[in-house]
Write a protein that holds these residues in place. Sequence first.
Motif, PDB file in Angstrom:
ATOM      1  N   LEU A  65      -7.431   2.523  -6.275  1.00  0.00           N
ATOM      2  CA  LEU A  65      -8.680   2.990  -5.687  1.00  0.00           C
ATOM      3  C   LEU A  65      -9.548   1.785  -5.333  1.00  0.00           C
ATOM      4  O   LEU A  65      -9.863   0.951  -6.193  1.00  0.00           O
ATOM      5  CB  LEU A  65      -9.420   3.880  -6.684  1.00  0.00           C
ATOM      6  CG  LEU A  65     -10.822   4.354  -6.268  1.00  0.00           C
ATOM      7  CD1 LEU A  65     -10.746   5.223  -5.027  1.00  0.00           C
ATOM      8  CD2 LEU A  65     -11.484   5.115  -7.414  1.00  0.00           C
ATOM      9  N   LEU A  66      -9.954   1.681  -4.080  1.00  0.00           N
ATOM     10  CA  LEU A  66     -10.849   0.628  -3.623  1.00  0.00           C
ATOM     11  C   LEU A  66     -12.261   1.178  -3.545  1.00  0.00           C
ATOM     12  O   LEU A  66     -12.502   2.231  -2.947  1.00  0.00           O
ATOM     13  CB  LEU A  66     -10.428   0.106  -2.247  1.00  0.00           C
ATOM     14  CG  LEU A  66      -9.004  -0.455  -2.141  1.00  0.00           C
ATOM     15  CD1 LEU A  66      -8.738  -0.939  -0.724  1.00  0.00           C
ATOM     16  CD2 LEU A  66      -8.780  -1.567  -3.148  1.00  0.00           C
ATOM     17  N   SER A  67     -13.199   0.468  -4.144  1.00  0.00           N
ATOM     18  CA  SER A  67     -14.592   0.913  -4.230  1.00  0.00           C
ATOM     19  C   SER A  67     -15.490  -0.302  -4.165  1.00  0.00           C
ATOM     20  O   SER A  67     -15.077  -1.443  -4.415  1.00  0.00           O
ATOM     21  CB  SER A  67     -14.807   1.650  -5.560  1.00  0.00           C
ATOM     22  OG  SER A  67     -16.183   1.775  -5.892  1.00  0.00           O
ATOM     23  N   ALA A  68     -16.751  -0.052  -3.866  1.00  0.00           N
ATOM     24  CA  ALA A  68     -17.748  -1.094  -4.099  1.00  0.00           C
ATOM     25  C   ALA A  68     -17.755  -1.458  -5.576  1.00  0.00           C
ATOM     26  O   ALA A  68     -17.447  -0.629  -6.444  1.00  0.00           O
ATOM     27  CB  ALA A  68     -19.130  -0.600  -3.678  1.00  0.00           C
ATOM     28  N   GLY A  69     -18.092  -2.717  -5.889  1.00  0.00           N
ATOM     29  CA  GLY A  69     -18.223  -3.121  -7.280  1.00  0.00           C
ATOM     30  C   GLY A  69     -19.320  -2.348  -7.976  1.00  0.00           C
ATOM     31  O   GLY A  69     -20.280  -1.877  -7.358  1.00  0.00           O
ATOM     32  N   PHE A  70     -19.196  -2.219  -9.279  1.00  0.00           N
ATOM     33  CA  PHE A  70     -20.186  -1.487 -10.049  1.00  0.00           C
ATOM     34  C   PHE A  70     -21.501  -2.280 -10.122  1.00  0.00           C
ATOM     35  O   PHE A  70     -21.514  -3.513 -10.129  1.00  0.00           O
ATOM     36  CB  PHE A  70     -19.679  -1.212 -11.461  1.00  0.00           C
ATOM     37  CG  PHE A  70     -18.487  -0.300 -11.524  1.00  0.00           C
ATOM     38  CD1 PHE A  70     -18.440   0.876 -10.786  1.00  0.00           C
ATOM     39  CD2 PHE A  70     -17.395  -0.615 -12.323  1.00  0.00           C
ATOM     40  CE1 PHE A  70     -17.352   1.718 -10.841  1.00  0.00           C
ATOM     41  CE2 PHE A  70     -16.295   0.218 -12.399  1.00  0.00           C
ATOM     42  CZ  PHE A  70     -16.266   1.382 -11.655  1.00  0.00           C
ATOM     43  N   VAL A  71     -22.593  -1.529 -10.199  1.00  0.00           N
ATOM     44  CA  VAL A  71     -23.947  -2.090 -10.278  1.00  0.00           C
ATOM     45  C   VAL A  71     -24.564  -1.629 -11.594  1.00  0.00           C
ATOM     46  O   VAL A  71     -24.799  -0.439 -11.794  1.00  0.00           O
ATOM     47  CB  VAL A  71     -24.806  -1.630  -9.092  1.00  0.00           C
ATOM     48  CG1 VAL A  71     -26.229  -2.175  -9.210  1.00  0.00           C
ATOM     49  CG2 VAL A  71     -24.176  -2.075  -7.767  1.00  0.00           C
ATOM     50  N   ASP A  72     -24.813  -2.572 -12.488  1.00  0.00           N
ATOM     51  CA  ASP A  72     -25.414  -2.303 -13.794  1.00  0.00           C
ATOM     52  C   ASP A  72     -26.898  -2.652 -13.692  1.00  0.00           C
ATOM     53  O   ASP A  72     -27.280  -3.815 -13.674  1.00  0.00           O
ATOM     54  CB  ASP A  72     -24.716  -3.163 -14.847  1.00  0.00           C
ATOM     55  CG  ASP A  72     -25.164  -2.876 -16.266  1.00  0.00           C
ATOM     56  OD1 ASP A  72     -26.183  -2.172 -16.446  1.00  0.00           O
ATOM     57  OD2 ASP A  72     -24.515  -3.367 -17.209  1.00  0.00           O
ATOM     58  N   ALA A  73     -27.744  -1.632 -13.634  1.00  0.00           N
ATOM     59  CA  ALA A  73     -29.140  -1.828 -13.250  1.00  0.00           C
ATOM     60  C   ALA A  73     -30.093  -2.101 -14.409  1.00  0.00           C
ATOM     61  O   ALA A  73     -31.311  -2.165 -14.200  1.00  0.00           O
ATOM     62  CB  ALA A  73     -29.627  -0.612 -12.454  1.00  0.00           C
ATOM     63  N   HIS A  74     -29.572  -2.272 -15.627  1.00  0.00           N
ATOM     64  CA  HIS A  74     -30.450  -2.593 -16.768  1.00  0.00           C
ATOM     65  C   HIS A  74     -29.584  -3.124 -17.898  1.00  0.00           C
ATOM     66  O   HIS A  74     -28.778  -2.385 -18.475  1.00  0.00           O
ATOM     67  CB  HIS A  74     -31.214  -1.350 -17.221  1.00  0.00           C
ATOM     68  CG  HIS A  74     -32.152  -1.572 -18.374  1.00  0.00           C
ATOM     69  ND1 HIS A  74     -33.514  -1.685 -18.219  1.00  0.00           N
ATOM     70  CD2 HIS A  74     -31.922  -1.696 -19.701  1.00  0.00           C
ATOM     71  CE1 HIS A  74     -34.085  -1.864 -19.400  1.00  0.00           C
ATOM     72  NE2 HIS A  74     -33.137  -1.880 -20.325  1.00  0.00           N
ATOM     73  N   ALA A  75     -29.746  -4.396 -18.232  1.00  0.00           N
ATOM     74  CA  ALA A  75     -28.971  -5.010 -19.308  1.00  0.00           C
ATOM     75  C   ALA A  75     -29.782  -6.133 -19.933  1.00  0.00           C
ATOM     76  O   ALA A  75     -30.777  -6.597 -19.368  1.00  0.00           O
ATOM     77  CB  ALA A  75     -27.640  -5.539 -18.778  1.00  0.00           C
ATOM     78  N   HIS A  76     -29.316  -6.563 -21.102  1.00  0.00           N
ATOM     79  CA  HIS A  76     -29.924  -7.691 -21.818  1.00  0.00           C
ATOM     80  C   HIS A  76     -28.801  -8.670 -22.145  1.00  0.00           C
ATOM     81  O   HIS A  76     -28.154  -8.560 -23.198  1.00  0.00           O
ATOM     82  CB  HIS A  76     -30.585  -7.209 -23.113  1.00  0.00           C
ATOM     83  CG  HIS A  76     -31.706  -6.245 -22.913  1.00  0.00           C
ATOM     84  ND1 HIS A  76     -33.032  -6.617 -22.945  1.00  0.00           N
ATOM     85  CD2 HIS A  76     -31.698  -4.906 -22.685  1.00  0.00           C
ATOM     86  CE1 HIS A  76     -33.800  -5.559 -22.747  1.00  0.00           C
ATOM     87  NE2 HIS A  76     -33.010  -4.494 -22.586  1.00  0.00           N
TER      88      HIS A  76
END
Length: 435
Positions: A65-76
């Motif tokens: 499966l080809l997809s856009a990379g994941f976006v993690d919108a809140h991390a420390h």
Amino acid sequence: MAVELILGQVLHFAADPFAEGLEAARIETRGGVLVEAGRIVAVGAADALRAAHPGARITDLGAALLSAGFVDAHAHYPQTGIIASWGKRLIDWLNTYTFPEEMRFADPAHAAAVAARYLDLVLAHGTTTVASFCTSHPESVDALFAAAEARGMRIAAGKTCMDRNAPPGLCDTAGRAHDESAALIARWHGRGRLVYAITPRFAPTSTPEQLDALGTLWAEHPTCLMQTHLSEQTEELDWVRALYPEARDYLDVYERAGLLGPGALFGHCIHLTGRERMRLRETGAALIHCPTSNAFIGSGLFDMAGLTAEGQRVGLATDTGGGSSFSMLRTMAAAYEICQLRGRALHPAELWWLATAGGARAMGMADRIGNLAPGMEADLIALDLASTQAIAQRSARAETFWEAVFPTIMMGDDRAIAGVWVNGQRLRPAEAPRG
């Protein structure tokens, strides 16, 4: 630079499936993504792209499966080393684990080592963009941006500002918060793919004077993001009421300081009032759902169904290290489980949107990342939908595309990531999937 044609099952979005329905997700079962000079040139049927671009270098990943990379919108990222620490709720978590760990980031060598380790971990899990809190030390910001720049990643980050209710070694002042953040903005914001996020940790660790100073800074630099926490736990709400008795509610503390508007990222947003929900929607701020963290430290159940029905901007995040996994697949699974507890079964297309295009929209980057479309930056991933024996035996029974994808959402981990491209460069091996 060589043109690369990556072949597999292509998943992209024409619109938000929460707003426009599941048909907003588009699937090309034998498709391809054409990449050149860090950009996506074309997305479509494999045979047509092969014929139109006979000179392209072919990377054929079969049924991956080809997809856009994941976006993690809140991390420390400074909490990388304390992930999965036992037995605390929010305030005890900060005092027992977070603050002692963050004290170590005054050492530039330590900050650089953890920043490199963190970004390599998230890339191994298919995450190509993060929005991360740093510590109150400018060195921690320099370390993360330098590591991201070396990898070509588009990220957002900022110095975490605190001037009360934290150890003296982590506290700054209103003036230092403004001036040190301004210096970091001058050094990093808009440099390559880097975006600065003005970062008050949360209202209890900032005086009104510091929040005002950061609101002034955001007005001076409106292309920056602003990230903080909002309504994570009930004890936190009681604390905010005691510290800010004049405020109408928790969100009002930020609004009075000029910290509400487009480009604001509010982590958690579990215990919102009706007024807060209305103002978040009206101002175009983003709500970042952190499901593994909310479960792990006992915060509560995010109202995904109600908030998306209202038209709120919602992103998805690991909240490392209060969150118990670096994986956005695990995060999607937790979002599904929490929504089930509130009586709504999220569709796999909705979960995938949240982890890619939804997060990009929350971060104000939907025109650049989070989707596969011509002109977008070439951050993409390939996933093996039969990466373990348990997943393979379930996906083999699938009668639809989404039935084949869902076991990887619920049971997948870094073994499912068959390839990672960042800005058009392959950073992780892209081998043909098993099974």
